[in-house]
Motif scaffolding. Structure first.
Motif, PDB file in Angstrom:
ATOM      1  N   UNK A   3       0.774  -1.243   0.000  1.00  0.00           N
ATOM      2  CA  UNK A   3       0.000   0.000   0.000  1.00  0.00           C
ATOM      3  C   UNK A   3       0.807   1.296   0.000  1.00  0.00           C
ATOM      4  N   UNK A   4       2.131   1.205   0.126  1.00  0.00           N
ATOM      5  CA  UNK A   4       2.916   2.445   0.171  1.00  0.00           C
ATOM      6  C   UNK A   4       3.771   2.615  -1.078  1.00  0.00           C
ATOM      7  N   UNK A   5       4.025   3.846  -1.535  1.00  0.00           N
ATOM      8  CA  UNK A   5       4.866   4.065  -2.725  1.00  0.00           C
ATOM      9  C   UNK A   5       6.329   3.689  -2.428  1.00  0.00           C
ATOM     10  N   UNK A   6       7.142   3.301  -3.480  1.00  0.00           N
ATOM     11  CA  UNK A   6       8.513   2.790  -3.263  1.00  0.00           C
ATOM     12  C   UNK A   6       9.435   3.754  -2.519  1.00  0.00           C
ATOM     13  N   UNK A   7       9.431   5.072  -2.848  1.00  0.00           N
ATOM     14  CA  UNK A   7      10.378   5.990  -2.177  1.00  0.00           C
ATOM     15  C   UNK A   7      10.119   6.086  -0.680  1.00  0.00           C
ATOM     16  N   UNK A   8       8.835   6.037  -0.320  1.00  0.00           N
ATOM     17  CA  UNK A   8       8.489   6.098   1.101  1.00  0.00           C
ATOM     18  C   UNK A   8       8.929   4.791   1.791  1.00  0.00           C
ATOM     19  N   UNK A   9       8.748   3.690   1.060  1.00  0.00           N
ATOM     20  CA  UNK A   9       9.149   2.381   1.591  1.00  0.00           C
ATOM     21  C   UNK A   9      10.632   2.363   1.930  1.00  0.00           C
ATOM     22  N   UNK A  10      11.484   2.861   0.975  1.00  0.00           N
ATOM     23  CA  UNK A  10      12.937   2.861   1.186  1.00  0.00           C
ATOM     24  C   UNK A  10      13.316   3.630   2.439  1.00  0.00           C
ATOM     25  N   UNK A  11      12.652   4.813   2.583  1.00  0.00           N
ATOM     26  CA  UNK A  11      13.007   5.649   3.731  1.00  0.00           C
ATOM     27  C   UNK A  11      12.635   4.934   5.040  1.00  0.00           C
ATOM     28  N   UNK A  12      11.418   4.351   5.067  1.00  0.00           N
ATOM     29  CA  UNK A  12      10.972   3.665   6.278  1.00  0.00           C
ATOM     30  C   UNK A  12      11.894   2.479   6.583  1.00  0.00           C
ATOM     31  N   UNK A  39      15.123   2.085   5.847  1.00  0.00           N
ATOM     32  CA  UNK A  39      16.417   2.478   6.425  1.00  0.00           C
ATOM     33  C   UNK A  39      16.261   2.875   7.888  1.00  0.00           C
ATOM     34  N   UNK A  40      15.125   3.518   8.224  1.00  0.00           N
ATOM     35  CA  UNK A  40      14.904   3.878   9.638  1.00  0.00           C
ATOM     36  C   UNK A  40      14.728   2.617  10.489  1.00  0.00           C
ATOM     37  N   UNK A  41      14.001   1.629   9.920  1.00  0.00           N
ATOM     38  CA  UNK A  41      13.761   0.398  10.689  1.00  0.00           C
ATOM     39  C   UNK A  41      15.088  -0.287  11.003  1.00  0.00           C
ATOM     40  N   UNK A  42      15.977  -0.345   9.966  1.00  0.00           N
ATOM     41  CA  UNK A  42      17.284  -0.967  10.184  1.00  0.00           C
ATOM     42  C   UNK A  42      18.022  -0.311  11.332  1.00  0.00           C
ATOM     43  N   UNK A  43      18.029   1.025  11.292  1.00  0.00           N
ATOM     44  CA  UNK A  43      18.747   1.783  12.328  1.00  0.00           C
ATOM     45  C   UNK A  43      18.171   1.477  13.699  1.00  0.00           C
ATOM     46  N   UNK A  44      16.828   1.422  13.734  1.00  0.00           N
ATOM     47  CA  UNK A  44      16.143   1.203  15.002  1.00  0.00           C
ATOM     48  C   UNK A  44      16.471  -0.188  15.570  1.00  0.00           C
ATOM     49  N   UNK A  45      16.386  -1.214  14.689  1.00  0.00           N
ATOM     50  CA  UNK A  45      16.646  -2.578  15.195  1.00  0.00           C
ATOM     51  C   UNK A  45      18.094  -2.722  15.632  1.00  0.00           C
ATOM     52  N   UNK A  46      19.028  -2.134  14.851  1.00  0.00           N
ATOM     53  CA  UNK A  46      20.423  -2.289  15.244  1.00  0.00           C
ATOM     54  C   UNK A  46      20.700  -1.563  16.551  1.00  0.00           C
ATOM     55  N   UNK A  47      19.894  -0.526  16.837  1.00  0.00           N
ATOM     56  CA  UNK A  47      20.064   0.188  18.101  1.00  0.00           C
ATOM     57  C   UNK A  47      19.637  -0.693  19.265  1.00  0.00           C
ATOM     58  N   UNK A  48      18.496  -1.398  19.084  1.00  0.00           N
ATOM     59  CA  UNK A  48      17.995  -2.240  20.172  1.00  0.00           C
ATOM     60  C   UNK A  48      18.630  -3.620  20.194  1.00  0.00           C
ATOM     61  N   UNK A  49      19.092  -4.105  19.044  1.00  0.00           N
ATOM     62  CA  UNK A  49      19.681  -5.448  18.979  1.00  0.00           C
ATOM     63  C   UNK A  49      21.153  -5.320  18.642  1.00  0.00           C
ATOM     64  N   UNK A  50      22.000  -5.253  19.667  1.00  0.00           N
ATOM     65  CA  UNK A  50      23.411  -4.918  19.419  1.00  0.00           C
ATOM     66  C   UNK A  50      24.260  -6.110  18.997  1.00  0.00           C
ATOM     67  N   UNK A  51      23.647  -7.183  18.500  1.00  0.00           N
ATOM     68  CA  UNK A  51      24.431  -8.357  18.135  1.00  0.00           C
ATOM     69  C   UNK A  51      24.554  -8.494  16.621  1.00  0.00           C
ATOM     70  N   UNK A  52      25.665  -9.065  16.223  1.00  0.00           N
ATOM     71  CA  UNK A  52      25.875  -9.327  14.787  1.00  0.00           C
ATOM     72  C   UNK A  52      25.814 -10.822  14.582  1.00  0.00           C
ATOM     73  N   UNK A  53      25.204 -11.224  13.483  1.00  0.00           N
ATOM     74  CA  UNK A  53      25.133 -12.659  13.201  1.00  0.00           C
ATOM     75  C   UNK A  53      25.761 -12.951  11.846  1.00  0.00           C
TER      76      UNK A  53
END
Ligand SMILES: Nc1ncnc2c1ncn2[C@@H]1O[C@H](COP(=O)(O)OP(=O)(O)OP(=O)(O)O)[C@@H](O)[C@H]1O
Ligand SMILES: [Mg+2]
Length: 506
Positions: free
Chosen positions: A27-36, A38-52
């Motif tokens: 339901x969302x346009x591609x440019x908005x999807x990309x922005x969301x 990248x924010x999600x990635x940043x957010x998860x890496x902030x809360x999940x400090x582990x690398x796999x």
């Protein structure tokens, strides 16, 4: 909280995220999807400090088993069998251990590296995409992988040092547990000719070692040091710009331990043996293919090199001369000769095999030739660089005898030893014959009986030698006498013809 439980919770969170993501993608346009995104990635890496990092079992298009996966498996098997609670037991081919234990699927263990804690998990994903489909065939195998988890603050340490360490350790443990193999080349004709691999193998179980090898201690040490230097010489060979390989020529009469020494070398180096039967090799091209198929950490052996092929004069015969010879033969005869000859491997083919540019492929290889007659060999074949070290195995001396006495009778000294020492100096007896005489022939025979048997055998050998020597001398004398008579005749004839010339008689 245990890592396993944590991940289970993470799993349900992930499922929700996937659902939301699908709706969001629709339901969302591609440019908005990309922005969301990248924010999600940043957010998860902030809360999940582990690398796999995952290491799948199979990689590449040809479904080759990943070397990294195998190394990790070996490393973890060695380390996990006392910490993991659920283990998997497997019979692994070519391993010395009858059963190899490794951590089971979905099991997790921790490891410590320089005080940093990491988690290893063995997991699998099912490749069956249609879980409810009915099929006569079993579902395809699950894809297995190892997952390494660590805190992001140790990224450099883990990716640069720890993984390398695990792979190295895994390789080393595998090579220690490895069962040695003895390979032989398949005949090029018939059914074997179509086989994809040129070598067949059996498990190599020769018990020979340098401890049980009868030869002078000093000489033995020298060989051991030479082998050790070669094994650890990767950088050295690279520095001097030489291919990482070494040639040994073992020569001496039959029964002096040439084959035994090869077995001892293979066991000492922990290298596989490739016993090359030259007469079964069709031509030089096939010889090269055989060479390319030998991996590093292998010993290539050509026994009785003087008997394998007529390698003595082929190089000396000039090409032109050879062509002339060939031209004179009729074609039918030539074809038949070719057929009968079997192997068309030439001396130059063999020289290239040992020392050509192809010989550098793979590295860490030892080539061994054995012969009973070193003088018969072409000097080009055994020059340094091809056969770097020439080792003579000779008749049994006192030092070699002591090793055999220890092996066969478990004695280090005995009152009869000085007698044997003297007799060995007077007589040539091979270690094979000495060993045979030392072996108890019945359960009643003790150490002294065996030593007396040897003394008797040495005395008989000495007598035989004396008889042989006398016969040889008599033959020589006969030949000399014959020659003298002939020379006299020739001289008389010459004198007679000179007289004829001088006096002018006919
Ligand atoms: N130096 C040695 N140390 C220990 N055992 C030996 C030695 N030499 C010979 N033997 C014994 O004698 C037997 C024959 O030895 P081996 O096959 O190694 O001789 P070889 O030199 O390879 O002979 P050939 O030239 O006929 O191939 C071996 O089974 C071994 O038990
Ligand atoms: Mg031999």
């Amino acid at each position: 909280m245990m890592m396993g439980e944590l991940w289970q919770q993470m799993g349900s969170v992930m499922a929700t995220i996937v659902f939301v993501y699908t709706v969001f993608e629709k339901f969302f346009p591609p440019n908005l999807r990309d922005r969301v995104q990248s924010y999600t990635h940043k957010l998860t890496s902030h809360f999940y400090p582990y690398i796999q990092i995952t290491f799948p079992e199979f990689t590449g298009e040809r479904l080759k088993r990943s070397e990294a996966y195998t190394c990790i498996q070996t490393y973890l098997s060695a380390n996990s069998s006392h910490t993991a609670k659920r283990l998997k037991a497997e019979v692994v081919r070519d391993s010395q251990k009858p059963l190899v234990l490794s951590m089971d699927d979905n099991e997790e263990i921790t490891d410590d590296f320089n005080g940093v804690k990491v988690w290893w998990a063995a997991s699998k994903t099912s490749t069956n995409s249609q879980p409810f489909s009915f099929s006569y065939y079993p579902p395809p195998d699950a894809k297995r992988y190892y997952k390494l988890t660590f805190h992001k603050s140790h990224r450099d340490l883990i990716t640069l040092s720890y993984i390398h360490y695990v792979l190295q350790e895994g390789k080393e443990i595998a090579s220690k547990n490895r069962q040695l193999k003895l390979y032989t080349n398949n005949p090029s004709s018939g059914w074997y000719g179509y086989k994809s691999t040129k070598w067949s193998h059996v498990i190599f179980e020769h018990p020979a070692s340098f401890e049980t090898l009868a030869m002078e201690e000093k000489k033995k040490e020298e060989i051991i040091k030479d082998l050790e230097k070669f094994k650890g010489g990767k950088e050295y060979y690279a520095k001097i710009g030489k291919a990482w390989k070494r040639g040994y020529l073992l020569y001496g009469p039959p029964g002096t331990g040439k084959s035994t020494m090869i077995a001892a070398m293979a066991n000492f180096m922990n290298y596989d043996l490739y016993d090359l039967e030259l007469t079964a090799v069709k031509d030089n091209t096939e010889l090269r293919k055989l060479l390319i198929e030998t991996p590093s950490k292998s010993i290539i052996v050509i026994e009785d090199i003087d008997c394998s092929l007529d390698l003595t004069g082929q190089r000396k015969k000039k090409k032109k001369e050879k062509e002339e010879d060939e031209d004179q033969k009729d074609p039918m005869k030539r074809a038949q000769e070719e057929e009968n000859k079997g192997s068309k491997v030439t001396l130059s083919g063999l020289l290239n095999f040992i020392d050509g540019i192809w010989s550098a492929c793979g590295g860490e290889r030892i080539i061994i030739f054995t012969t009973n007659f070193i003088d018969k060999l072409d000097p080009a074949l055994i020059r340094r660089g091809r056969m770097d070290k020439h080792i003579e195995l000779s008749y049994c001396g006192f030092e070699a005898f002591k090793v055999l006495a220890k092996n066969y009778l478990d004695v280090e000294t005995h009152a009869l030893f000085p007698v044997i020492e003297r007799k060995l100096l007077e007589t040539d007896m091979t270690p094979a014959d000495v060993a045979e005489n030392l072996m108890p022939k019945s359960v009643d025979e003790g150490v002294e009986d065996c030593l007396l048997n040897l003394i008797k055998a040495l005395e008989i050998a000495k007598e035989e030698e004396a008889v042989k020597k006398a016969q040889e001398e008599a033959r020589k004398k006969e030949e000399e006498d014959e020659k003298e008579v002939k020379d006299k005749e020739v001289k008389n004839n010459e004198k007679a013809s000179e007289d004829v010339k001088e006096n002018g008689f006919h």
